[in-house]
Design an enzyme around this catalytic site. Structure first.
Site: not given
Length: 251
Positions: A107, A169, A198
Site C-alpha cells: 500500500d 485506496k 480499497k
C-alpha cells in the site's frame, strides 16, 4: 487514528457469509505506538477471522510472515507512509525490501503535493516504478482524498490505472478525513472494472462496510475487524431459519 467513524443506516439488504466478509478486510496494524505484543495480538485476530490480509508497519513484516505462514492470510505493508513525501527512489527501495521480507501486498502513498500541483505525470511515473519494484505483488495506491478535490482525485485514479496498480485506496487513516461514500462512487466511475477499490479510514461498523461495498469498494482497511465480523455473525444467526423439527412437544 483520529478519523471519525462513517455513519451508515442499518443494512437491510442481503448479508454476506462470514468468510466473504472476512475476505474483504485488511486488518490494519499501523498505529505508531503499537508494541510487539499488540502486533502479535492483532495477527491472532487476523488468523481467527481469516481476513484477506494484515497491513503492518514495515518493521513488523518479518513477524507477520512467520505468524501467518500457511494460513491464507496475506501480509501487506506500507510504502511512503503516511505522508507520501519520500523520493521515488526511496519508495522503490522500500518496496523491494518489503518484497524481499515476504510482503505480498504493498500500500503506497502518492506524493500528495505533486498531485495537488497538477504534476500527474510525476505521480504516474512514481506509481509505475513501485509497481515494477513489487514484482507482481498487489499494489494499492493511497490518495489521501481529504486533501484533494474531485478533479485531482480523478486524475490520480486514472494515473494509477495507467501505471498498473491493482487498487486505488481512499486514505491512510491518519489524515483529517477517511473513506466517504462520495469518494467510493467517484473511484468506481473513474477506473475500469479490473481496478479494485480499497476504503480505509473510519470503516468501523458492519453497516458502513456493506454500504461502501454496495458502492464499489471490495477491500477495507479496518482496526475494528472483530466488532464488524462478530456483528455479522449475530445478524446471520438472527436471520437463520429455525432448526428442522424444533424442540419436541411434550404431552
Amino acid at each position: 487514528m483520529s478519523v471519525a467513524p462513517i455513519a451508515a443506516p442499518r443494512w437491510d439488504g442481503p448479508l454476506p457469509t462470514l468468510e466473504e466478509a472476512a475476505k474483504m478486510i485488511d486488518h490494519s496494524l499501523l498505529r505508531p505506538e503499537l508494541t510487539l505484543a499488540e502486533v502479535a495480538a492483532g495477527l491472532e485476530t487476523a488468523l481467527k477471522y481469516r481476513t484477506a490480509s494484515v497491513c503492518v508497519r514495515p518493521a513488523d513484516v518479518t513477524t507477520a510472515v512467520a505468524a501467518l505462514a500457511g494460513s491464507g492470510v496475506a501480509v501487506g505493508s506500507v510504502v511512503g507512509f503516511p505522508h507520501g513525501g519520500a523520493t521515488t527512489a526511496a519508495k522503490v527501495f522500500e518496496t523491494g525490501e518489503l518484497v524481499g521480507l515476504g510482503a505480498q501486498e504493498i500500500d503506497m502513498v502518492i506524493d500528495i503535493g505533486r498531485l495537488r500541483g497538477g504534476d500527474v505525470a510525476y505521480v504516474q511515473d512514481e506509481i509505475a516504478a513501485v509497481v515494477q519494484a513489487a514484482q507482481g505483488r498487489t499494489v494499492k495506491v493511497i490518495f489521501e482524498n481529504a486533501y484533494l478535490d474531485d478533479e485531482q482525485k480523478a486524475a490520480g485514479y486514472r494515473a494509477a490505472e495507467a501505471a498498473g496498480a491493482a487498487f486505488v485506496k481512499t486514505s491512510t487513516g491518519f489524515a483529517p478525513g477517511g473513506a466517504t461514500a462520495a469518494d467510493i462512487a467517484l473511484m468506481r466511475r473513474t477506473v475500469s472494472p479490473h481496478v479494485q477499490i480499497k476504503a480505509a479510514g473510519g470503516v468501523r461498523t458492519l453497516d458502513a462496510l456493506l454500504e461502501l461495498h454496495r458502492l464499489g469498494a471490495t477491500r477495507f482497511g479496518a482496526t475494528a475487524t472483530a466488532a464488524i465480523l462478530d456483528d455479522l455473525r449475530a445478524r446471520l444467526a438472527e436471520a437463520a431459519p429455525p432448526a428442522d423439527g424444533g424442540p419436541e412437544k411434550q404431552g
